[in-house]
Design an enzyme around this catalytic site. Structure first.
Site, PDB file in Angstrom:
ATOM      1  N   ARG A 141       1.022  -9.252 -10.567  1.00 44.61           N
ATOM      2  CA  ARG A 141       0.697  -7.840 -10.282  1.00 44.61           C
ATOM      3  C   ARG A 141       0.259  -7.655  -8.828  1.00 44.61           C
ATOM      4  O   ARG A 141       0.143  -6.523  -8.355  1.00 44.61           O
ATOM      5  CB  ARG A 141      -0.400  -7.360 -11.229  1.00 44.61           C
ATOM      6  CG  ARG A 141      -0.008  -7.436 -12.696  1.00 44.61           C
ATOM      7  CD  ARG A 141      -1.220  -7.449 -13.620  1.00 44.61           C
ATOM      8  NE  ARG A 141      -1.918  -6.183 -13.670  1.00 44.61           N
ATOM      9  CZ  ARG A 141      -1.611  -5.214 -14.550  1.00 44.61           C
ATOM     10  NH1 ARG A 141      -0.626  -5.402 -15.394  1.00 44.61           N
ATOM     11  NH2 ARG A 141      -2.268  -4.078 -14.558  1.00 44.61           N
TER      12      ARG A 141
ATOM     13  N   ASN B 187      -9.757  -1.738 -13.594  1.00 43.50           N
ATOM     14  CA  ASN B 187      -8.448  -1.488 -12.967  1.00 43.50           C
ATOM     15  C   ASN B 187      -8.274   0.014 -12.907  1.00 43.50           C
ATOM     16  O   ASN B 187      -8.359   0.693 -13.926  1.00 43.50           O
ATOM     17  CB  ASN B 187      -7.308  -2.108 -13.784  1.00 43.50           C
ATOM     18  CG  ASN B 187      -5.942  -1.751 -13.188  1.00 43.50           C
ATOM     19  OD1 ASN B 187      -5.832  -1.509 -11.983  1.00 43.50           O
ATOM     20  ND2 ASN B 187      -4.917  -1.691 -14.022  1.00 43.50           N
ATOM     21  N   GLY B 188      -8.075   0.552 -11.699  1.00 43.55           N
ATOM     22  CA  GLY B 188      -7.868   2.001 -11.552  1.00 43.55           C
ATOM     23  C   GLY B 188      -8.693   2.523 -10.387  1.00 43.55           C
ATOM     24  O   GLY B 188      -9.164   1.767  -9.541  1.00 43.55           O
TER      25      GLY B 188
ATOM     26  N   TRP C  54      -6.761  -5.833  -6.613  1.00 45.15           N
ATOM     27  CA  TRP C  54      -5.831  -5.352  -5.563  1.00 45.15           C
ATOM     28  C   TRP C  54      -6.597  -4.232  -4.882  1.00 45.15           C
ATOM     29  O   TRP C  54      -6.756  -3.151  -5.454  1.00 45.15           O
ATOM     30  CB  TRP C  54      -4.549  -4.852  -6.220  1.00 45.15           C
ATOM     31  CG  TRP C  54      -3.440  -4.535  -5.280  1.00 45.15           C
ATOM     32  CD1 TRP C  54      -2.758  -5.415  -4.482  1.00 45.15           C
ATOM     33  CD2 TRP C  54      -2.868  -3.257  -5.020  1.00 45.15           C
ATOM     34  NE1 TRP C  54      -1.789  -4.758  -3.758  1.00 45.15           N
ATOM     35  CE2 TRP C  54      -1.837  -3.436  -4.058  1.00 45.15           C
ATOM     36  CE3 TRP C  54      -3.095  -1.992  -5.500  1.00 45.15           C
ATOM     37  CZ2 TRP C  54      -1.050  -2.376  -3.585  1.00 45.15           C
ATOM     38  CZ3 TRP C  54      -2.328  -0.939  -5.037  1.00 45.15           C
ATOM     39  CH2 TRP C  54      -1.317  -1.138  -4.079  1.00 45.15           C
TER      40      TRP C  54
ATOM     41  N   LYS D  22      15.730  -4.017  -2.231  1.00 45.90           N
ATOM     42  CA  LYS D  22      15.566  -5.433  -2.598  1.00 45.90           C
ATOM     43  C   LYS D  22      15.333  -6.276  -1.366  1.00 45.90           C
ATOM     44  O   LYS D  22      14.436  -7.102  -1.293  1.00 45.90           O
ATOM     45  CB  LYS D  22      16.803  -5.944  -3.343  1.00 45.90           C
ATOM     46  CG  LYS D  22      16.949  -5.490  -4.765  1.00 45.90           C
ATOM     47  CD  LYS D  22      16.097  -6.226  -5.775  1.00 45.90           C
ATOM     48  CE  LYS D  22      14.760  -5.630  -6.080  1.00 45.90           C
ATOM     49  NZ  LYS D  22      14.579  -4.277  -6.424  1.00 45.90           N
TER      50      LYS D  22
ATOM     51  N   GLU E 179      11.845  -5.395   0.430  1.00 44.26           N
ATOM     52  CA  GLU E 179      10.556  -5.686  -0.235  1.00 44.26           C
ATOM     53  C   GLU E 179      10.273  -7.180  -0.348  1.00 44.26           C
ATOM     54  O   GLU E 179       9.115  -7.562  -0.469  1.00 44.26           O
ATOM     55  CB  GLU E 179      10.457  -4.992  -1.584  1.00 44.26           C
ATOM     56  CG  GLU E 179      11.415  -5.439  -2.655  1.00 44.26           C
ATOM     57  CD  GLU E 179      11.155  -4.720  -3.979  1.00 44.26           C
ATOM     58  OE1 GLU E 179      10.015  -4.379  -4.289  1.00 44.26           O
ATOM     59  OE2 GLU E 179      12.133  -4.495  -4.709  1.00 44.26           O
TER      60      GLU E 179
ATOM     61  N   GLU F 114      19.536   0.523  -3.634  1.00 39.20           N
ATOM     62  CA  GLU F 114      18.849  -0.587  -4.321  1.00 39.20           C
ATOM     63  C   GLU F 114      18.993  -1.874  -3.520  1.00 39.20           C
ATOM     64  O   GLU F 114      18.035  -2.627  -3.373  1.00 39.20           O
ATOM     65  CB  GLU F 114      19.407  -0.745  -5.733  1.00 39.20           C
ATOM     66  CG  GLU F 114      18.818  -1.899  -6.517  1.00 39.20           C
ATOM     67  CD  GLU F 114      17.295  -1.810  -6.683  1.00 39.20           C
ATOM     68  OE1 GLU F 114      16.705  -0.750  -6.395  1.00 39.20           O
ATOM     69  OE2 GLU F 114      16.704  -2.822  -7.074  1.00 39.20           O
TER      70      GLU F 114
ATOM     71  N   LYS G 239       3.351  -5.117  -9.038  1.00 40.61           N
ATOM     72  CA  LYS G 239       4.454  -4.989 -10.005  1.00 40.61           C
ATOM     73  C   LYS G 239       4.487  -3.592 -10.607  1.00 40.61           C
ATOM     74  O   LYS G 239       5.540  -3.044 -10.846  1.00 40.61           O
ATOM     75  CB  LYS G 239       4.313  -6.016 -11.119  1.00 40.61           C
ATOM     76  CG  LYS G 239       5.414  -5.946 -12.170  1.00 40.61           C
ATOM     77  CD  LYS G 239       6.797  -6.170 -11.563  1.00 40.61           C
ATOM     78  CE  LYS G 239       7.901  -6.079 -12.583  1.00 40.61           C
ATOM     79  NZ  LYS G 239       9.248  -6.078 -11.932  1.00 40.61           N
TER      80      LYS G 239
ATOM     81  N   HIS H 284      26.977  11.295  11.539  1.00 40.16           N
ATOM     82  CA  HIS H 284      26.120  12.446  11.880  1.00 40.16           C
ATOM     83  C   HIS H 284      24.813  11.999  12.515  1.00 40.16           C
ATOM     84  O   HIS H 284      23.806  12.706  12.434  1.00 40.16           O
ATOM     85  CB  HIS H 284      25.868  13.279  10.617  1.00 40.16           C
ATOM     86  CG  HIS H 284      27.123  13.852  10.056  1.00 40.16           C
ATOM     87  ND1 HIS H 284      27.805  14.899  10.639  1.00 40.16           N
ATOM     88  CD2 HIS H 284      27.873  13.481   8.989  1.00 40.16           C
ATOM     89  CE1 HIS H 284      28.909  15.155   9.941  1.00 40.16           C
ATOM     90  NE2 HIS H 284      28.965  14.323   8.930  1.00 40.16           N
TER      91      HIS H 284
ATOM     92  N   CYS I 247      -4.777  -3.998 -10.145  1.00 39.06           N
ATOM     93  CA  CYS I 247      -5.683  -5.052 -10.599  1.00 39.06           C
ATOM     94  C   CYS I 247      -5.259  -5.567 -11.967  1.00 39.06           C
ATOM     95  O   CYS I 247      -4.417  -4.998 -12.635  1.00 39.06           O
ATOM     96  CB  CYS I 247      -7.115  -4.511 -10.690  1.00 39.06           C
ATOM     97  SG  CYS I 247      -7.698  -3.772  -9.174  1.00 39.06           S
TER      98      CYS I 247
HETATM   99  C1  AGP Z   1      11.301  -2.481  -7.330  1.00 40.48           C
HETATM  100  O1  AGP Z   1      11.777  -3.787  -7.003  1.00 40.48           O
HETATM  101  C2  AGP Z   1       9.864  -2.302  -6.925  1.00 40.48           C
HETATM  102  N1  AGP Z   1       9.037  -3.288  -7.508  1.00 40.48           N
HETATM  103  C3  AGP Z   1       9.371  -0.885  -7.145  1.00 40.48           C
HETATM  104  O2  AGP Z   1      10.148  -0.018  -6.356  1.00 40.48           O
HETATM  105  C4  AGP Z   1       9.430  -0.370  -8.611  1.00 40.48           C
HETATM  106  O3  AGP Z   1      10.767  -0.142  -8.976  1.00 40.48           O
HETATM  107  C5  AGP Z   1       8.672   0.967  -8.668  1.00 40.48           C
HETATM  108  O4  AGP Z   1       7.315   0.736  -8.323  1.00 40.48           O
HETATM  109  C6  AGP Z   1       8.739   1.640 -10.046  1.00 40.48           C
HETATM  110  O5  AGP Z   1       8.141   0.824 -11.001  1.00 40.48           O
HETATM  111  P1  AGP Z   1       8.389   1.190 -12.563  1.00 40.48           P
HETATM  112  O6  AGP Z   1       9.859   1.036 -12.817  1.00 40.48           O
HETATM  113  O7  AGP Z   1       7.560   0.192 -13.319  1.00 40.48           O
HETATM  114  O8  AGP Z   1       7.935   2.602 -12.768  1.00 40.48           O
END
Ligand code: AGP
Length: 608
Positions: free
Chosen positions: A27, A101-102, A75, A485, A488, A481, A603, A504, A2
């Protein structure tokens, strides 16, 4: 996660709150709302859906006059996205409003206690319990009420609280969820993140856990849970609001991909001096390293992928055993930690709940914690023993690119610093690495110059339903990575595999036309990964390779080659990842996906 905003000042609060919420859209959210004090009552407007729905509902805030208010983007954690579950939540009397938020972990028993006291609830949220608790505790003194509130709440929270009895001010507090105070002239604000404040001020105060702040237009006061007043700390933010704007790019993600040369330059160059490495806010000595029996690298998502690179790089330069852990796994596997353990936590936001919890677990068992963080003053940055900041600037897109890249070079700088302290790398090799690090921004620029070719192949390949990324050693870490990318932001299923592991089991999935990205830039193992490429090609795979410029071997076995410049082996991931970022972006763009705010993602994941 949030987003929270709050305002007290001479301007109409509602438009300020809506603009502040715009800066928190990255976010991820599913509903939004605002509450503003009008005379001796609180007016609320909230709705499920995007912020535009709320703007339409309130005529961009004009229908909600007043100078003190709070706002929220939700959220959903408890209860589906709906008008009723949207924040702010009102107490039964309508005299108090709360945004949160939380997660309140004990909200059920609190709700039952309040229901027995005659309180009624209309939403499914944990937050509505907070609004009723404020009313339950209130005896005329809001600071006292907030202290009572903190004594019963369990879980994570950052809160904004309005009281109709105090129309000139509002209250806020945080525990495990970020909250920043904006210190303006004739106006003061709160927000979950700095970009919401920068249109008003570049002076901010990062709240500590369980600090209660009272925000009025002309004054900010901070109190602890004993009711003792504390000084208001001020930090100057050295980037302006435009840094958190798109600047003419269609998406934040593309802007941030293109900003990587500058971000790398800002992160690396101040730390290269006289052929050596100079790290700020860093107190690890040669003796401490010589007494270190193990290094754990702990993180989530892309930051974890940086940790996988870090394992190879740190073990290569220090010969100290390194284990990399996903934070949410680390804390529940009874890790073996003692005073000889160094824990490196990596986090762009510095607020990822799993990583915070893992860090606290490590500290509690005696580990020394070094954090690699992008957000100044974040929880992880404040609680670590040493902090190395990535200076990527604000990263808005949910899918990280420039923060990932700057984390990579900070790991490289750290590994070289450790080697310098331990004497495990010849001086001329160290100097060569420093020179190669200094050249990386220009080399990244060269790869970005090739973006049209990658855009073309993305337009040819975006319809694939499953894509494999294979590599060995550092290329395997980068393959992880590249796969994330793509997943997501384009929602295409993808897997990263160590090249030698395919045979394997997973190679059974390779059939005619299966798209396989082969990362072949880690020079010591090019021959080996070329054989893996031939294995999948023999089974009908369509092969896109990432190879160093001029590599004729990979060109001979690939359908498409994305070339990258060659650098020293340990630094190569910084170049290999760029085509994968671009490919994911262009595929998602071709598919018309919501690139900056992918579905279901936030985010920074500030809940477990
Ligand atoms: C990466 O593109 C994602 N948004 C996600 O995996 C992110 O790296 C992960 O949530 C960790 O976030 P942070 O680096 O803010 O701890």
């Amino acid at each position: 996660m949030c987003g929270i905003v709050g305002y007290a000042g001479s301007l109409e609060a509602a438009p300020v709150l809506l603009k502040g919420l715009e800066k928190l859209e990255y976010r991820g959210y599913d509903s939004a709302g605002i509450a503003v004090i009008q005379g001796d009552k609180i007016d609320i407007a909230k709705a499920a859906g995007k912020l535009q729905v709320l703007k339409d509902l309130t005529a961009n805030g004009e229908k909600v006059p007043g100078h003190v208010g709070i706002g929220h983007t939700r959220w959903a954690t408890h209860g589906e996205p709906s008008d009723v579950n949207a924040h702010p939540h009102l107490s039964n009397s309508g005299r108090f409003a709360v945004v949160h938020n939380g997660i309140i972990e004990n909200y059920q028993q609190l709700k039952e206690m309040l229901q027995k006291k005659g309180f009624s609830f209309i939403s499914q949220t944990d937050t509505e319990v907070i609004a009723q608790l404020v009313e339950y505790f209130y005896q005329g003194d809001m600071l006292d009420t907030m202290i009572h509130l903190l004594n019963v709440l369990e879980g994570s929270y950052s809160l904004g609280v309005l009281s109709a009895d105090e129309p000139e001010r509002f209250y806020a507090v945080r525990k495990d969820s970020p909250l920043v105070v904006g210190l303006g002239q004739g106006e003061n604000l709160i927000a979950s993140d700095v970009p919401s404040l920068l249109a008003h001020t570049q002076e901010v105060c990062y709240l500590e856990d369980r600090e209660i702040v009272i925000i009025a237009s002309d004054r900010v006061r901070i109190f602890d849970t004993n009711g003792d007043e504390k000084p208001v700390r001020s930090t100057h933010i050295d980037w302006d609001v435009s840094a958190a704007e798109k600047g003419g790019y269609e998406h934040f993600m593309f802007k941030e991909i293109m900003e990587q040369p500058q971000s790398l330059q800002k992160t690396v160059s101040p730390r290269l001096k006289d052929g050596g490495i100079v790290l700020d806010d860093f107190h690890i000595t040669r003796e401490m390293l010589q007494n270190t029996s193990k290094i754990y690298i702990v993180a989530c998502g892309s930051s974890y992928h940086v940790g996988v690179v870090g394992k190879y790089v740190l073990e290569s330069t220090t010969r100290i055993p390194v284990e990399v852990d996903i934070a949410s796994e680390f804390r529940y596997r009874q890790p073996i930690i003692d005073e000889r353990t160094l824990m490196i936590v990596i986090s762009q936001s510095g607020e990822t709940a799993d990583t915070i919890a893992a860090m606290r677990e490590g500290k509690a068992q005696g580990a020394r914690v070094l954090a690699i963080v992008n957000v100044l003053g974040s929880t992880i940055a404040r609680e670590a023993d040493d902090v190395l900041y990535t200076w990527a600037g604000p990263e808005i897109a949910v899918a990280t690119t420039k923060a990932y890249s700057t984390q990579l070079v900070v790991i490289d700088l750290l590994a070289l610093k450790f080697a310098e302290l331990l004497g495990t790398m010849p001086e001329e090799e160290l100097a060569a690495y420093c020179e190669a690090l200094a050249n990386l921004p220009a080399q990244v620029e060269d790869v970005l110059a090739d973006k049209e070719k990658i855009q073309y192949w993305a337009s040819q390949l975006y319809n694939k339903h499953s894509i494999f990324f294979i590599g060995r050693n550092l290329d395997y870490a980068v393959a992880m990575e590249g796969s994330l990318k793509l997943k997501e932001i384009s929602y295409i299923h993808s897997e990263a595999y160590a090249g030698g592991e395919l045979k394997h089991g997973t190679i059974s999935l390779i059939e005619q036309g299966t798209l396989v990205f082969t990362l072949a830039t880690y020079q010591p193992l090019v021959e080996k990964i070329k054989s893996n490429a031939e294995e999948v090609r023999a089974r009908g795979a369509y092969l896109v390779s990432v190879a160093v410029a001029g590599d004729k071997q990979m060109a001979a076995v690939s359908d498409v080659v994305f070339s990258v410049p060659k650098t020293l082996p340990l630094l190569q991931p910084s170049l290999t990842v760029i085509p994968l970022q671009l490919f994911a972006y262009y595929v998602a763009s071709q598919k018309g996906c919501s690139i900056d705010q992918p579905k279901n993602l936030a985010k920074s994941v500030t809940v477990e």
